[in-house]
Design a protein around this motif. Structure first.
Motif, short mmCIF file in Angstrom:
data_model
loop_
_atom_site.label_atom_id
_atom_site.label_comp_id
_atom_site.label_asym_id
_atom_site.label_seq_id
_atom_site.Cartn_x
_atom_site.Cartn_y
_atom_site.Cartn_z
N ALA A 1 0.90 -1.33 -0.17
CA ALA A 1 0.38 0.18 0.19
C ALA A 1 1.32 1.52 -0.35
CB ALA A 1 -0.69 0.22 1.31
N GLN A 2 1.23 1.17 0.97
CA GLN A 2 2.92 2.25 0.93
C GLN A 2 3.69 2.35 -0.16
OE1 GLN A 2 2.71 4.37 3.29
NE2 GLN A 2 4.04 5.85 1.71
N PHE A 3 4.15 1.53 -1.23
CA PHE A 3 4.48 1.62 -2.50
C PHE A 3 4.07 2.46 -3.40
CE2 PHE A 3 4.79 -0.09 -6.79
CZ PHE A 3 6.43 0.57 -7.14
N LEU A 4 2.51 1.66 -3.36
CA LEU A 4 1.37 2.67 -4.85
C LEU A 4 1.25 3.80 -4.24
CD1 LEU A 4 -1.51 0.02 -4.27
CD2 LEU A 4 0.01 0.76 -6.00
N ILE A 5 1.53 4.41 -2.48
CA ILE A 5 0.81 6.12 -2.50
C ILE A 5 2.09 7.00 -2.97
CG2 ILE A 5 1.26 7.20 -0.27
CD1 ILE A 5 -0.28 4.83 0.87
N ASP A 6 3.62 6.14 -3.18
CA ASP A 6 5.12 6.35 -2.76
C ASP A 6 4.87 6.77 -4.65
OD1 ASP A 6 5.11 6.63 -0.78
OD2 ASP A 6 6.87 5.15 -0.39
N THR A 7 4.40 5.53 -5.23
CA THR A 7 4.70 5.46 -6.93
C THR A 7 3.89 6.48 -7.94
OG1 THR A 7 5.51 3.13 -6.65
CG2 THR A 7 4.81 4.33 -8.53
N LYS A 8 2.78 6.45 -7.12
CA LYS A 8 1.74 7.07 -7.94
C LYS A 8 1.87 9.11 -6.90
CE LYS A 8 -2.63 4.49 -6.70
NZ LYS A 8 -4.01 4.65 -6.21
N ARG A 9 2.73 9.65 -6.48
CA ARG A 9 3.55 10.57 -5.76
C ARG A 9 4.96 10.92 -6.80
NH1 ARG A 9 7.25 11.86 -3.13
NH2 ARG A 9 6.69 10.04 -1.78
N LEU A 10 5.01 10.15 -7.26
CA LEU A 10 6.68 10.27 -7.73
C LEU A 10 6.40 10.75 -9.10
CD1 LEU A 10 8.84 8.17 -6.37
CD2 LEU A 10 9.39 9.93 -6.28
N VAL A 11 5.26 9.56 -9.70
CA VAL A 11 4.94 9.40 -11.10
C VAL A 11 4.23 11.39 -11.85
CG1 VAL A 11 3.45 8.66 -12.97
CG2 VAL A 11 4.67 7.28 -11.47
#
Length: 312
Positions: free
Chosen positions: A77-87
């Motif tokens: 879940a944290q990976f998804l949050i971080d990746t969406k933000r980074l993209v």
């Protein structure tokens, strides 16, 4: 709304050359790399995770590397949050986001969405930890088999983290995790991806690569790296960081549970098994573009698809 080309995703089994392929794209297209690797998130774990070296990290911005301590956990879940933000941030800088790695549960979450399961309950976790000490992890697995046979069948009897998570979900919801997952609608990806998959035309050659890389890690001081982690005093074999392939085998060797040669062989075997699981998962993505990672021109083919993507 400004049009954005698809995000590039470079997937593949361990030792398939994903990092080199991503760096080749970044030499020709302004880009930033987002690591899709559950081991690279840990600080102090460099050799055994085949982390990009200092020159590679300096040549192009990298994200989600060295972000947490080995004593901590990093969730999907944290990976998804971080990746969406980074993209979003990378696109705002007019650069191409390149997702690179071999942690397939992360890619699965990006493609299918995250299952809406209850969060962790510290009190229940503590009870399960105590029960694991009392009856052992295989005992917990046997209990899970009576409550959720479908989930138990796909978990190894010593996979303490996933077994306890499945029992925790049953305690919280009163339903088996397998039943809850079957009810979940398929999620929509947060952005479009161009899936480029580096896969071997000859798996035996990939196995040779894996063995050679593990031997090089040992020569580079991998055991000293694990000794340093052990010397901290706050890490143990049940942590996700120490369960990483290679680290578990090295930890057991330093506990005198195996000889050096047994540790080396077990580390290579575990890495081969990881590669097999990765390839099995990749075959479930029919839309992926398969590139032979053993082809000397593989990086040029990856670059060609990336350049075409930019024009689309």
């Amino acid at each position: 709304m400004k049009h954005h080309p698809k995000v590039i995703a470079i997937m593949g089994p361990t030792a398939s050359g994903k990092t080199a392929a991503a760096l080749e794209i970044a030499r020709h297209i302004p880009a930033e790399i987002i690591s899709v690797d559950s081991a690279l998130v840990y600080r102090e774990m460099d050799i055994g995770t085949a982390k990009p070296n200092a020159a590679e990290l300096a040549s192009v911005p990298h994200h989600l590397i060295d972000i947490i301590d080995p004593s901590e956990a990093y969730s999907v879940a944290q990976f998804l949050i971080d990746t969406k933000r980074l993209v979003g941030e990378i696109r705002a800088r007019d650069k191409l986001p390149i997702l690179v790695g071999g942690t397939m549960m992360y890619f699965k979450a990006l493609i299918n969405g995250l299952d809406d399961l209850p969060g962790a309950d510290p009190a229940i976790r503590a009870e399960l930890d105590a029960e694991a000490l009392r009856i052992g992890v295989p005992g917990l697995h046997a209990r899970l088999a009576t409550l959720d046979p479908i989930t138990a069948a796909r978990l190894k009897p010593n996979d303490s983290q996933r077994i306890q998570r499945a029992l925790e979900i049953i305690t919280i919801t009163g339903q088996p995790m397998s039943a809850l997952l079957a009810q979940q609608p398929k999620g929509e990806p947060p952005f479009e991806m161009l899936p480029l998959s580096l896969e071997p035309s000859d798996r035996s050659v990939l196995h040779q690569r894996i063995a050679r890389r593990f031997n090089i890690m040992l020569e580079q001081g991998f055991l000293d790296e694990v000794r340093h982690l052990r010397a901290r005093g706050d890490l143990h074999p049940d942590l996700p960081s120490i369960r990483c392939v290679g680290y578990r085998q090295a930890w057991e060797y330093l506990d005198d549970a195996s000889t050096y040669e047994e540790m080396r062989e077990l580390g290579i075997i575990a890495t081969r098994q990881l590669a097999k699981r990765q390839l099995t998962w990749l075959r479930s993505i029919p839309e992926r573009i398969v590139i032979d990672c053993l082809d000397p021109n593989a990086n040029q083919e990856i670059l060609h698809h990336a350049l075409q993507n930019q024009k689309a």
